[in-house]
Design a protein around this motif. Sequence first.
Motif, mmCIF file in Angstrom:
data_model
loop_
_atom_site.group_PDB
_atom_site.id
_atom_site.type_symbol
_atom_site.label_atom_id
_atom_site.label_comp_id
_atom_site.label_asym_id
_atom_site.label_seq_id
_atom_site.Cartn_x
_atom_site.Cartn_y
_atom_site.Cartn_z
ATOM 1 N N GLU A 132 0.829 -1.203 0.000
ATOM 2 C CA GLU A 132 0.000 0.000 0.000
ATOM 3 C C GLU A 132 0.869 1.261 0.000
ATOM 4 N N PHE A 133 1.951 1.238 0.789
ATOM 5 C CA PHE A 133 2.844 2.401 0.855
ATOM 6 C C PHE A 133 3.487 2.670 -0.508
ATOM 7 N N ILE A 134 3.962 1.593 -1.156
ATOM 8 C CA ILE A 134 4.616 1.746 -2.458
ATOM 9 C C ILE A 134 3.649 2.309 -3.484
ATOM 10 N N ILE A 135 2.425 1.760 -3.521
ATOM 11 C CA ILE A 135 1.456 2.182 -4.531
ATOM 12 C C ILE A 135 0.963 3.599 -4.280
ATOM 13 N N THR A 136 0.656 3.921 -3.025
ATOM 14 C CA THR A 136 0.117 5.253 -2.725
ATOM 15 C C THR A 136 1.165 6.349 -2.888
ATOM 16 N N ASN A 137 2.437 5.966 -2.988
ATOM 17 C CA ASN A 137 3.494 6.948 -3.215
ATOM 18 C C ASN A 137 4.002 6.900 -4.654
ATOM 19 N N SER A 138 3.202 6.293 -5.538
ATOM 20 C CA SER A 138 3.562 6.212 -6.956
ATOM 21 C C SER A 138 2.367 6.654 -7.789
ATOM 22 N N THR A 139 2.658 7.241 -8.944
ATOM 23 C CA THR A 139 1.577 7.574 -9.872
ATOM 24 C C THR A 139 0.969 6.298 -10.427
ATOM 25 N N ARG A 140 1.823 5.387 -10.804
ATOM 26 C CA ARG A 140 1.410 4.044 -11.212
ATOM 27 C C ARG A 140 2.616 3.132 -11.099
ATOM 28 N N ILE A 141 2.370 1.875 -10.814
ATOM 29 C CA ILE A 141 3.463 0.911 -10.655
ATOM 30 C C ILE A 141 2.934 -0.477 -10.989
ATOM 31 N N SER A 142 3.803 -1.305 -11.507
ATOM 32 C CA SER A 142 3.380 -2.624 -11.983
ATOM 33 C C SER A 142 3.484 -3.686 -10.900
ATOM 34 N N LEU A 143 2.707 -4.723 -11.107
ATOM 35 C CA LEU A 143 2.756 -5.898 -10.237
ATOM 36 C C LEU A 143 4.160 -6.501 -10.253
ATOM 37 N N ALA A 144 4.771 -6.593 -11.426
ATOM 38 C CA ALA A 144 6.114 -7.184 -11.549
ATOM 39 C C ALA A 144 7.134 -6.407 -10.728
ATOM 40 N N ARG A 145 7.073 -5.085 -10.777
ATOM 41 C CA ARG A 145 8.049 -4.252 -10.070
ATOM 42 C C ARG A 145 7.892 -4.398 -8.554
ATOM 43 N N ILE A 146 6.640 -4.399 -8.067
ATOM 44 C CA ILE A 146 6.420 -4.527 -6.619
ATOM 45 C C ILE A 146 6.880 -5.888 -6.123
ATOM 46 N N SER A 161 6.507 -13.542 -4.673
ATOM 47 C CA SER A 161 5.987 -13.973 -5.961
ATOM 48 C C SER A 161 4.852 -13.058 -6.405
ATOM 49 N N LYS A 162 4.620 -13.037 -7.715
ATOM 50 C CA LYS A 162 3.525 -12.220 -8.246
ATOM 51 C C LYS A 162 2.180 -12.679 -7.691
ATOM 52 N N GLU A 163 2.056 -14.001 -7.483
ATOM 53 C CA GLU A 163 0.794 -14.540 -6.972
ATOM 54 C C GLU A 163 0.505 -14.019 -5.565
ATOM 55 N N GLU A 164 1.528 -13.977 -4.716
ATOM 56 C CA GLU A 164 1.355 -13.462 -3.347
ATOM 57 C C GLU A 164 0.957 -11.991 -3.368
ATOM 58 N N ILE A 165 1.664 -11.215 -4.183
ATOM 59 C CA ILE A 165 1.401 -9.777 -4.246
ATOM 60 C C ILE A 165 0.039 -9.500 -4.866
ATOM 61 N N LEU A 166 -0.345 -10.285 -5.871
ATOM 62 C CA LEU A 166 -1.626 -10.075 -6.537
ATOM 63 C C LEU A 166 -2.789 -10.248 -5.561
ATOM 64 N N LEU A 167 -2.712 -11.251 -4.690
ATOM 65 C CA LEU A 167 -3.760 -11.463 -3.691
ATOM 66 C C LEU A 167 -3.889 -10.253 -2.768
ATOM 67 N N ILE A 168 -2.752 -9.700 -2.367
ATOM 68 C CA ILE A 168 -2.761 -8.519 -1.497
ATOM 69 C C ILE A 168 -3.326 -7.317 -2.237
ATOM 70 N N MET A 169 -2.951 -7.166 -3.491
ATOM 71 C CA MET A 169 -3.450 -6.048 -4.290
ATOM 72 C C MET A 169 -4.967 -6.124 -4.479
ATOM 73 N N GLN A 170 -5.446 -7.308 -4.719
ATOM 74 C CA GLN A 170 -6.889 -7.481 -4.899
ATOM 75 C C GLN A 170 -7.638 -7.138 -3.618
ATOM 76 N N ARG A 171 -7.039 -7.490 -2.471
ATOM 77 C CA ARG A 171 -7.655 -7.157 -1.186
ATOM 78 C C ARG A 171 -7.661 -5.645 -0.962
ATOM 79 N N LEU A 172 -6.562 -4.985 -1.283
ATOM 80 C CA LEU A 172 -6.469 -3.530 -1.130
ATOM 81 C C LEU A 172 -7.402 -2.814 -2.106
ATOM 82 N N GLU A 173 -7.566 -3.413 -3.287
ATOM 83 C CA GLU A 173 -8.459 -2.828 -4.281
ATOM 84 C C GLU A 173 -9.907 -2.881 -3.805
ATOM 85 N N LYS A 174 -10.303 -4.021 -3.220
ATOM 86 C CA LYS A 174 -11.665 -4.148 -2.695
ATOM 87 C C LYS A 174 -11.925 -3.184 -1.544
ATOM 88 N N ALA A 175 -10.866 -2.855 -0.804
ATOM 89 C CA ALA A 175 -10.990 -1.923 0.319
ATOM 90 C C ALA A 175 -10.897 -0.466 -0.136
#
Length: 205
Positions: free
Chosen positions: A44-58, A65-79
């Motif tokens: 959340e800190f990385i994304i909120t301090n970026s204009t845009r950033i990719s799943l691969a970079r995070i 892994s991308k799978e671990e981060i994607l699950l977290i991103m989806q949760r943050l997106e729903k919130a």
Amino acid sequence: MNSSSLLTKILNDGQNENEQLVSLAEEQNHQEFSANDDIAKQVEFIITNSTRISLARISQYLGKSKEEILLIMQRLEKANKIIRIKDIREMACPDCEQVRIFQIFHCPACKGSNFKQEKLIDHYSCSNISPANSYVDDICPKCRKKIRILGCDYRLMDNYYVCNDCLEKFPQLSSDFLCLGCNSRFEIEKAKWETSPAYGRYNPN
């Protein structure tokens, strides 16, 4: 110890062991949840301090892994803490596929990075080309004649570069790329490309 006492001890020991196993499992789950919460906060800190950033970079920033981060991103997106935006296509290292790449500019002649940006003057009558600041009082440093009319006596060449090592003058810099993951250096023709989902900070307005 009689048989009754022995049976009671065995049962108690078994119960204590089960309680310890349950306690260890709960502790492990607690640690996993805490770790996931920590990762989510970092994401959340990385994304909120970026204009845009990719799943691969995070995923590469955090070593997950991308799978671990994607699950977290989806949760943050729903919130409603982050939003999904268009996919990003990024340059990746041809050796380790990292997208954390640094561009290095250099002189096209000697490949050195010791250059400076200059305005050059091309004096037509003697073909001297040198930095504008070398024409003191409008006197050509080569033939010692005064330059007078722009476009007739001389031309001004804006945004040129001069190499401090080999003294070559050039209108454009050359460049290649350095991978911050494996330290491999490569040209753009050898780069790989990766497309991954991109995210940005949530703005309700």
